[in-house]
Scaffold this motif. Structure first.
Motif, PDB file in Angstrom:
ATOM      1  N   MET A  17      16.272  12.129   5.068  1.00  0.00           N
ATOM      2  CA  MET A  17      16.459  11.646   3.701  1.00  0.00           C
ATOM      3  C   MET A  17      15.725  12.568   2.734  1.00  0.00           C
ATOM      4  N   LYS A  18      16.467  13.133   1.766  1.00  0.00           N
ATOM      5  CA  LYS A  18      15.867  14.130   0.879  1.00  0.00           C
ATOM      6  C   LYS A  18      16.207  13.933  -0.594  1.00  0.00           C
ATOM      7  N   ASN A  19      17.234  13.153  -0.892  1.00  0.00           N
ATOM      8  CA  ASN A  19      17.745  13.124  -2.258  1.00  0.00           C
ATOM      9  C   ASN A  19      16.936  12.221  -3.183  1.00  0.00           C
ATOM     10  N   ASP A  20      16.762  10.960  -2.805  1.00  0.00           N
ATOM     11  CA  ASP A  20      16.072   9.969  -3.636  1.00  0.00           C
ATOM     12  C   ASP A  20      14.697   9.692  -3.026  1.00  0.00           C
ATOM     13  N   LEU A  21      13.647  10.231  -3.655  1.00  0.00           N
ATOM     14  CA  LEU A  21      12.294  10.105  -3.104  1.00  0.00           C
ATOM     15  C   LEU A  21      11.800   8.660  -3.124  1.00  0.00           C
ATOM     16  N   HIS A  22      12.190   7.896  -4.143  1.00  0.00           N
ATOM     17  CA  HIS A  22      11.778   6.493  -4.203  1.00  0.00           C
ATOM     18  C   HIS A  22      12.443   5.696  -3.083  1.00  0.00           C
ATOM     19  N   LEU A  51       0.828  -1.211   0.000  1.00  0.00           N
ATOM     20  CA  LEU A  51       0.000   0.000   0.000  1.00  0.00           C
ATOM     21  C   LEU A  51       0.857   1.254   0.000  1.00  0.00           C
ATOM     22  N   ILE A  52       1.888   1.278   0.829  1.00  0.00           N
ATOM     23  CA  ILE A  52       2.762   2.457   0.903  1.00  0.00           C
ATOM     24  C   ILE A  52       3.566   2.608  -0.382  1.00  0.00           C
ATOM     25  N   LEU A  53       4.044   1.505  -0.947  1.00  0.00           N
ATOM     26  CA  LEU A  53       4.796   1.584  -2.202  1.00  0.00           C
ATOM     27  C   LEU A  53       3.922   2.100  -3.336  1.00  0.00           C
ATOM     28  N   SER A  54       2.631   1.771  -3.301  1.00  0.00           N
ATOM     29  CA  SER A  54       1.721   2.241  -4.352  1.00  0.00           C
ATOM     30  C   SER A  54       1.532   3.753  -4.299  1.00  0.00           C
ATOM     31  N   LEU A  55       1.796   4.350  -3.154  1.00  0.00           N
ATOM     32  CA  LEU A  55       1.632   5.802  -2.988  1.00  0.00           C
ATOM     33  C   LEU A  55       2.907   6.573  -3.316  1.00  0.00           C
ATOM     34  N   GLY A  56       3.960   5.844  -3.682  1.00  0.00           N
ATOM     35  CA  GLY A  56       5.248   6.471  -3.945  1.00  0.00           C
ATOM     36  C   GLY A  56       5.426   6.876  -5.396  1.00  0.00           C
ATOM     37  N   PRO A  57       6.615   7.426  -5.704  1.00  0.00           N
ATOM     38  CA  PRO A  57       6.911   7.888  -7.066  1.00  0.00           C
ATOM     39  C   PRO A  57       7.290   6.736  -7.998  1.00  0.00           C
TER      40      PRO A  57
END
Length: 444
Positions: free
Chosen positions: A378-383, A202-208
């Motif tokens: 953590m700010k660089n890689d949003l995925h 579910l959380i991965l589905s909400l990601g970039p």
């Protein structure tokens, strides 16, 4: 058979010593299937995890990567090391009845945690390895859910029926309905594990991620929710609920967090104060988890009162392995062996006393606080950050659910949780290195 297997063993060893991380993935695969295999053979499949962990450790030492050991200096490892040291100290607990009980029990209580986080940090060296871990986890979980579907609609096989007939039917056949357990140790572990992987998807589905991956993760979430429901495990509901609240907090979008809390409140209200879905058995099981007068809850509370009286004069408990199944095996007839612990934390309390319980809770709280700080930074890689939030939320969800079941100390949940912690630390370091690289490029 041994002679026939010998060349395959040799090939496997060559394969993993060439690339030690393969042995770590073997441990991950084994964690999903080892407990279920016990139903089909008297072979000690539970010890197979120990064997593969030992092979992984030897392979990692035989082919060390320069500079990797420095990554072990982190709060996660320190917190688990303190807990592990205390469990080793428990060997001299004067209340302990059996060294063999300590040896068998301490593996799931502490040693697996320590080995898994160290080996994960030493052997997985990039984001691809992190994604491979997640994909193996989802793949094995999907197989477990499919097998659970087979059990529910086509029936259990002979070995599973024998296991039920041997006594498991008392907890897995309620009102004529099967609590699905798949190829896991029991329905409680299966339900919590399904809630765990549901939360991750579910959380991965909400990601970039691309639209096709979003839809795939959402479909898997629905499938895993169904699997969690048919397990009949009431405590499993708290894995996705608590974990998703943690995820919303980590996003730092407090407007969405407020909406999420409101949605959870509505769901709670529907289960607690209405009869919606009363005709569905799975909904009834979930609703009973919120009933303070539930008979099984009252039995647990009564047992905890007994433990409180017994442990009042035993600040370091009755010894690791003195309660639960190991207690029944090595010290049958004793109070701790014959009184059900149910909860992971009650088990820790019974075996290590109030001192051990506070050390264990200190470990969990330390990991929770430092993990939150790491992800905020953590700010660089949003995925990469999204994957880390999923893994960390899963850890918190399993920690909550372990109040009602001993999931954090059992495979596969314990394995994926402590590998997840190692990966969160690595992701934080990778992101930090990328931020530093970007800063240097700007300066140039």
């Amino acid at each position: 058979m041994g002679l026939i297997a010998l060349p395959f063993v040799a090939l496997y060893l060559i394969w993993v010593f060439n690339k030690p991380v393969r042995a770590l993935y073997t441990v991950l695969y084994t964690g999903f299937f080892a407990n279920g295999m016990i139903r089909y053979s008297t072979a000690p499949f539970g010890l197979s995890i120990d064997v593969f962990l030992l092979i992984t450790l030897i392979a990692a030492l035989a082919k060390p990567q320069k500079g990797r050991s420095a990554l072990l200096k982190n709060p996660f490892v320190y917190a688990i090391a303190v807990w592990t040291a205390f469990t080793v100290f428990e060997i001299i607990n004067p209340e302990a009845r059996s060294f063999a009980a300590w040896f068998y029990s301490v593996r799931g209580t502490a040693l697996y945690m320590m080995q898994l986080i160290i080996l994960t940090i030493l052997l997985i060296d990039d984001k691809k390895g992190m994604l491979k871990f997640v994909n193996i986890w989802i793949f094995c979980s999907a197989l477990a859910a499919v097998w659970g579907m087979k059990q529910l609609y086509l029936g259990v096989n002979h070995a599973e029926q024998m296991w039920l007939d041997a006594g498991a039917y008392k907890t897995h056949l309620l009102f004529g309905r099967l609590r699905v357990f798949s190829f896991y140790s029991d329905a409680g572990q299966f339900g919590a594990a399904m809630g765990h992987v549901l939360l991750i998807c579910l959380i991965l589905s909400l990601g970039p991620v691309k639209r096709k991956f979003k839809l795939g993760y959402l479909a898997l979430s629905v499938f895993f929710f169904w699997a969690m429901a048919v397990s009949g495990t009431r405590g499993a509901l708290f894995v996705p609920l608590s974990g998703f609240m943690v995820y919303l907090f980590l996003t730092k979008n407090f407007k969405i967090l407020s909406i999420g809390i409101a949605v959870v409140g509505i769901l709670f209200g529907l289960l607690k104060f209405t009869n919606v879905g009363a005709g569905n058995y799975q909904v009834q099981r979930m609703r009973s988890a919120l009933d303070p007068n539930d008979p099984s809850l009252q039995v647990r509370l009564d047992n905890q009162k007994k433990f409180a009286a017994y442990l009042k004069s035993r600040p370091i408990g009755g010894g690791i392995g003195s309660a639960g199944s190991w207690g029944q095996r090595f010290s049958p007839g004793t109070f701790l062996a014959e009184t059900p612990t149910d909860s992971w934390y009650v088990k820790i309390w019974a075996e290590t006393g109030i001192v051990g319980l506070w050390i264990h809770l200190g470990m969990i709280i330390t990991i929770a606080v430092t993990g939150t700080v790491m992800i905020f930074r953590m700010k660089n890689d949003l995925h990469l950050r999204q994957i880390s939030m999923a893994l960390f939320s899963g850890y918190i969800g399993i920690a909550f659910a372990s109040y009602s079941n001993q999931v954090i100390g059992q495979a596969p949940s314990g394995i994926v949780v402590f590998m997840s912690l190692g990966l969160i630390w690595l992701a934080y370091k990778w992101d930090k290195a990328a931020q530093l690289m970007d800063t240097n490029e700007i300066k140039q």
